[in-house]
Design an enzyme around this catalytic site. Sequence first.
Site, mmCIF file in Angstrom:
data_model
loop_
_atom_site.group_PDB
_atom_site.id
_atom_site.type_symbol
_atom_site.label_atom_id
_atom_site.label_comp_id
_atom_site.label_asym_id
_atom_site.label_seq_id
_atom_site.Cartn_x
_atom_site.Cartn_y
_atom_site.Cartn_z
ATOM 1 N N HIS A 63 -9.588 1.418 -0.592
ATOM 2 C CA HIS A 63 -9.421 2.010 0.732
ATOM 3 C C HIS A 63 -10.800 1.967 1.403
ATOM 4 C CE1 HIS A 63 -5.886 3.862 -1.110
ATOM 5 N NE2 HIS A 63 -5.544 4.453 0.008
ATOM 6 N N GLU A 106 -10.748 4.190 6.627
ATOM 7 C CA GLU A 106 -9.603 5.045 6.988
ATOM 8 C C GLU A 106 -10.121 6.284 7.729
ATOM 9 O OE1 GLU A 106 -7.593 6.847 3.631
ATOM 10 O OE2 GLU A 106 -5.817 7.366 4.806
ATOM 11 N N HIS A 139 0.858 -1.197 0.000
ATOM 12 C CA HIS A 139 0.000 0.000 0.000
ATOM 13 C C HIS A 139 0.886 1.237 0.000
ATOM 14 C CE1 HIS A 139 -3.983 1.962 1.109
ATOM 15 N NE2 HIS A 139 -3.109 2.957 1.013
ATOM 16 N N GLY A 171 -8.844 8.492 -1.965
ATOM 17 C CA GLY A 171 -9.381 9.822 -1.679
ATOM 18 C C GLY A 171 -10.266 9.813 -0.441
ATOM 19 N N ASP A 200 2.111 3.989 2.693
ATOM 20 C CA ASP A 200 1.099 4.901 2.130
ATOM 21 C C ASP A 200 1.702 6.033 1.273
ATOM 22 O OD1 ASP A 200 -1.557 5.376 1.639
ATOM 23 O OD2 ASP A 200 -2.010 6.271 3.577
#
Length: 353
Positions: A210, A213, A27, A183, A291
Amino acid sequence: MTQHLVDSRAPRDLTAFIAELPKAELHVHHVGSASPRIVSELAARHPDSEVPTDPAALVDYFTFTDFAHFVEVYLSVVDLIRTPEDVRLLTYEVARDLARQQVRYAELTITPFSSTRRGIDERAFMDAIEDARKAAEAEFGTVLRWCFDIPGEAGLEAAEETARLATDERLRPEGLVSFGLGGPEVGVPRPQFKPYFDRAIAAGLHSVPHAGETTGPETVWDALTHLRAERIGHGTSSAQDPKLLAHLAEHRIALEVCPTSNIATRAVRTLDEHPIKEFVEAGVVVTINSDDPPMFGTDLDNEYAVAARLLGLDERGLAELAKNAVEVSFLDAAGKARIKDEIDTYTAGWLDR
Ligand SMILES: Nc1ncnc2c1ncn2[C@@H]1O[C@H](CCC(=O)c2cccc(C(=O)O)c2)[C@@H](O)[C@H]1O
Ligand SMILES: [Zn+2]
């Protein structure tokens, strides 16, 4: 930002072990991996950009008030990538940085929509990333694969464009293995992206959105139900739902955990409040990732050091974490076996010193 790095440092001997440990990174964002060195080079090509080139100024520039601010800064770096040669340079240099950390295999999340809508020719874009991938494998020994992600906030037009670029036989790059969604999550419900994920999955791509988060566990459920997620990017809020944790564990749906990122974007308040330990205790497969490392003042080695501290791991525990990532990656079986053997041999040699 550098504060995270200093505070989270593992004991010295573990740091040395981590530095040479062969690793897989599952990731990590393409643009989000642009180091100060790469940003300076791009900014020199495009001097009208607002992004500072001085590394000290970049530390301040990469200090975020919240997730929305992070996306705003992220997009200013996206604006530095204007030509296929910029794309090639970024990709190749990111691979160099990964190789320095003994990353043998990385799935890089790329947002092709952000480049094609800024006028980069789609064919030239694909050629640039593929050219960099092949050069990186030959020169650094790091194998790269791509995840094309939809920038969720950019709407269904972006979803359509991303699905088309990922599934059109004439465009789809050889290194593409998965389809994602990134996003902000607030105000961007996951179910609307189902048709695009269906198309990508039908074309043989893996689903890695994603979720959880910046919103609650219901977003992770949505990613599982509607997008047929095989791994979850972050999934941090899953800790609030014991049934979800049990489901993730039972179906071996791995979480791509990025601890320092969660602090930098203010998704989690402090590292000590990070739920990574709850994931492990619930039997969920956890992988450690970085990330957007330079933006968050971290790198993959530091994320392993953070994990060692939060989970109380020794060398063997760290080796298991590294093998988790290889195991749930989309590399072929022979490639997985090779890296896992390398991890075992390295760890045994280290402990026998
Ligand atoms: N931790 C993260 N969590 C989530 N995403 C992350 C993370 N890190 C990096 N990203 C990236 O941020 C992008 C956001 C881009 C975006 O929203 C947008 C909106 C409107 C227009 C455009 C454009 O390009 O014109 C782009 C995503 O595509 C994703 O790849
Ligand atoms: Zn991400």
